[in-house]
Write an enzyme that holds these catalytic residues in place. Structure first.
Site, short mmCIF file in Angstrom:
data_model
loop_
_atom_site.label_atom_id
_atom_site.label_comp_id
_atom_site.label_asym_id
_atom_site.label_seq_id
_atom_site.Cartn_x
_atom_site.Cartn_y
_atom_site.Cartn_z
N HIS A 140 -14.92 24.80 -16.05
CA HIS A 140 -13.83 25.78 -15.89
C HIS A 140 -13.00 25.51 -14.63
O HIS A 140 -12.37 26.41 -14.10
CB HIS A 140 -14.35 27.23 -15.83
CG HIS A 140 -15.37 27.57 -16.88
ND1 HIS A 140 -15.04 28.12 -18.09
CD2 HIS A 140 -16.71 27.39 -16.89
CE1 HIS A 140 -16.15 28.29 -18.81
NE2 HIS A 140 -17.17 27.84 -18.10
N SER A 261 9.38 11.60 -1.72
CA SER A 261 10.35 12.59 -2.18
C SER A 261 11.69 12.30 -1.51
O SER A 261 11.73 11.85 -0.37
CB SER A 261 9.87 13.99 -1.80
OG SER A 261 10.97 14.87 -1.75
N LYS A 267 6.12 13.90 1.68
CA LYS A 267 5.46 13.87 0.36
C LYS A 267 5.13 12.49 -0.15
O LYS A 267 5.85 11.53 0.05
CB LYS A 267 6.33 14.61 -0.66
CG LYS A 267 6.30 16.10 -0.38
CD LYS A 267 6.62 16.94 -1.55
CE LYS A 267 5.70 16.76 -2.72
NZ LYS A 267 6.09 17.67 -3.79
N GLU A 274 1.33 11.14 -13.27
CA GLU A 274 2.04 12.16 -14.05
C GLU A 274 2.66 11.55 -15.31
O GLU A 274 2.69 12.17 -16.36
CB GLU A 274 3.13 12.80 -13.19
CG GLU A 274 2.56 13.62 -12.04
CD GLU A 274 3.63 13.96 -11.02
OE1 GLU A 274 4.26 15.01 -11.18
OE2 GLU A 274 3.85 13.17 -10.08
#
Ligand code: ARG
Length: 442
Positions: A140, A261, A267, A274
């Site tokens: 979970h 970024s 970043k 992704e």
């Protein structure tokens, strides 16, 4: 009409398979005395010239000629004259395209298998390095029990192993030759289907000419197998995204597989992971798309079936990219073992170990041990610490039969070392799994 009908913009990718199929076909026609040796030689040489022209670039693909089959045949006629017209004897574009697509897909299934093997090799190497690296295991997405990072990585090796089995099954079933089915009914020419099958590396000619030109189940099956690979890669990618976040901090992806970024200087984004996750959508979409194209078609060939190619090509291109990226990310990632160990020491990850000890050493029934441990976890929460950081006196305050042995027990590294059941997370067991995985898969 041309805009909706022409497939040359995408099926030109089948040129090599189309030419191989034609060479096999005309070789057989000559062997059977259906065309002369002389014509067969002219046609074969002409086809090789066409292939060279295509590979050199600048081949005059013509949408008015619809598809790759007609483009190649028209060019052949321009090169060798009327003998080119004999190539299509005892053949139809229906058995031709089914043959081309099977040949193309067979090679791509082999490439996908090889790429899966490469990913397994990367995972096994990293697993071997991290047989004893402790991390929290989750259910979970909540901390459940400590596990070995190597053990976790080997879980993916098993998944990819089953995927390779599915790719191989698909390859075995698709490796039958449709050539000689002609349009749908077979032909009155004395062809030798076994010969063309053998020349093209097929196991046998397909048994039924109507089936041979009608079905694209091999496309669907390959897309289903590809979807399962992609689904597994997507889960791995999701974990890489999570693990590389500041909140987890379990790994750092290499610069090769992350980007900065454009606005936030601090970043490092896990774009490759992704995109592996994201491209899974197109692969599953391709599967569903082709299933829907096929589901209402009366036998035999209908032009709807031309819609099989773009999703198939796109799915296998995407899959190849995803496998390469996943393999690179796994090989390159930096494991932050300290952060993993720290996380394994939170969330009361060794609560099960305490309950098991109460059962094994004190003889308490498991349900009661569960309740006692629950009270201890509650106390730790009240004190704002982890279960393993409670003082012995605190533990004994709730359960007086607890003794000093328990303190070592609650250490995550010891917790994993005890789980020596077959396939379990103990480093001794994981080391065996690494060795076995190498034998089975590499
Ligand atoms: N371009 C067609 C396809 O991809 C080839 C087969 C055409 N056959 C025909 N009878 N029109 O399906």
């Amino acid at each position: 009409m041309e805009a909706i009908n022409a497939s040359i913009d995408f099926d030109r990718r089948l040129y090599a398979e189309d030419i191989a199929g034609s060479v096999a076909h005309v070789t057989m026609l000559a062997a059977q005395g259906i065309v002369t040796q002389e014509d067969a030689v002219a046609i074969t040489e002409g086809l090789h010239r066409v292939r060279d022209e295509i590979e050199a670039g600048g081949f005059p693909f013509d949408r008015a000629l619809e598809d790759i089959h007609m483009n190649i045949e028209a060019r052949l006629a321009a090169l060798i004259g009327p003998a080119a017209g004999r190539l299509h004897t005892a053949r139809s574009r229906n058995d031709q395209v089914a043959t081309d697509l099977r040949l193309w897909l067979r090679a791509r299934l082999d490439q996908a298998d090889e790429a899966c093997r490469g990913l397994q090799a990367a995972l096994i190497d990293r697993a071997e390095e991290h047989v004893a690296t402790v991390m929290p295991g989750f259910t979970h997405l909540q901390v459940a029990q400590p596990v070995s990072l190597g053990h976790h990585l080997l879980a993916y090796v098993e998944m990819i192993g089953r995927d390779r089995g599915r790719l191989a099954d698909c390859r075995g079933r698709l490796n039958e030759s449709p050539l000689g089915a002609a349009a749908l009914a077979g032909t009155s020419f004395p062809i030798d289907r076994a010969m063309t099958a053998e020349l093209l590396g097929f196991d046998r000619p397909s048994a039924n000419s109507i089936d041979a030109v009608s079905d694209r189940d091999f496309v669907v099956e390959a897309l289903a197998a590809a979807s399962l690979v992609a689904m597994h890669l997507s889960r791995l990618a999701e974990e890489l995204v999570l693990w590389s976040s500041a909140q987890f901090g379990f790994i750092a992806l290499s610069d090769r597989f992350s980007t900065g970024s454009s606005i936030m200087p601090q970043k490092r984004n896990p774009d490759a992971a992704e995109l592996v996750r994201g491209k899974t959508g197109r692969i599953v979409g391709a599967l569903i798309g082709v299933l829907i194209v096929m589901k209402g078609l009366a036998l035999t060939y209908s032009k709807d079936m031309q819609e099989d190619k773009e999703p198939l090509f796109d799915a296998f291109d995407s899959l190849a990219l995803c496998l390469t990226a996943a393999t690179g990310m796994v090989r390159d990632m930096t494991v932050k073992a300290d952060a993993m160990a720290r996380a394994a020491g939170t969330g009361h990850a060794t609560a099960t170990d305490l309950a098991d000890w109460l059962v094994q050493k004190v003889g308490v029934p498991f349900r009661e041990a569960h309740t006692i441990t629950g009270q201890i976890v509650k106390l730790a929460d009240e004190k704002g610490c982890d279960l393993k950081d409670l003082a012995l006196a605190d533990l004994r305050g709730i359960e007086p039969r607890i003794n000093a042995d328990v303190v070592a027990l609650l250490d995550p590294a010891q917790a994993i070392a005890r789980r020596t059941s077959e396939g379990g997370t103990a480093p001794s067991e994981v080391a065996k799994q690494v060795a076995r995985a190498r034998q089975r898969f590499l």
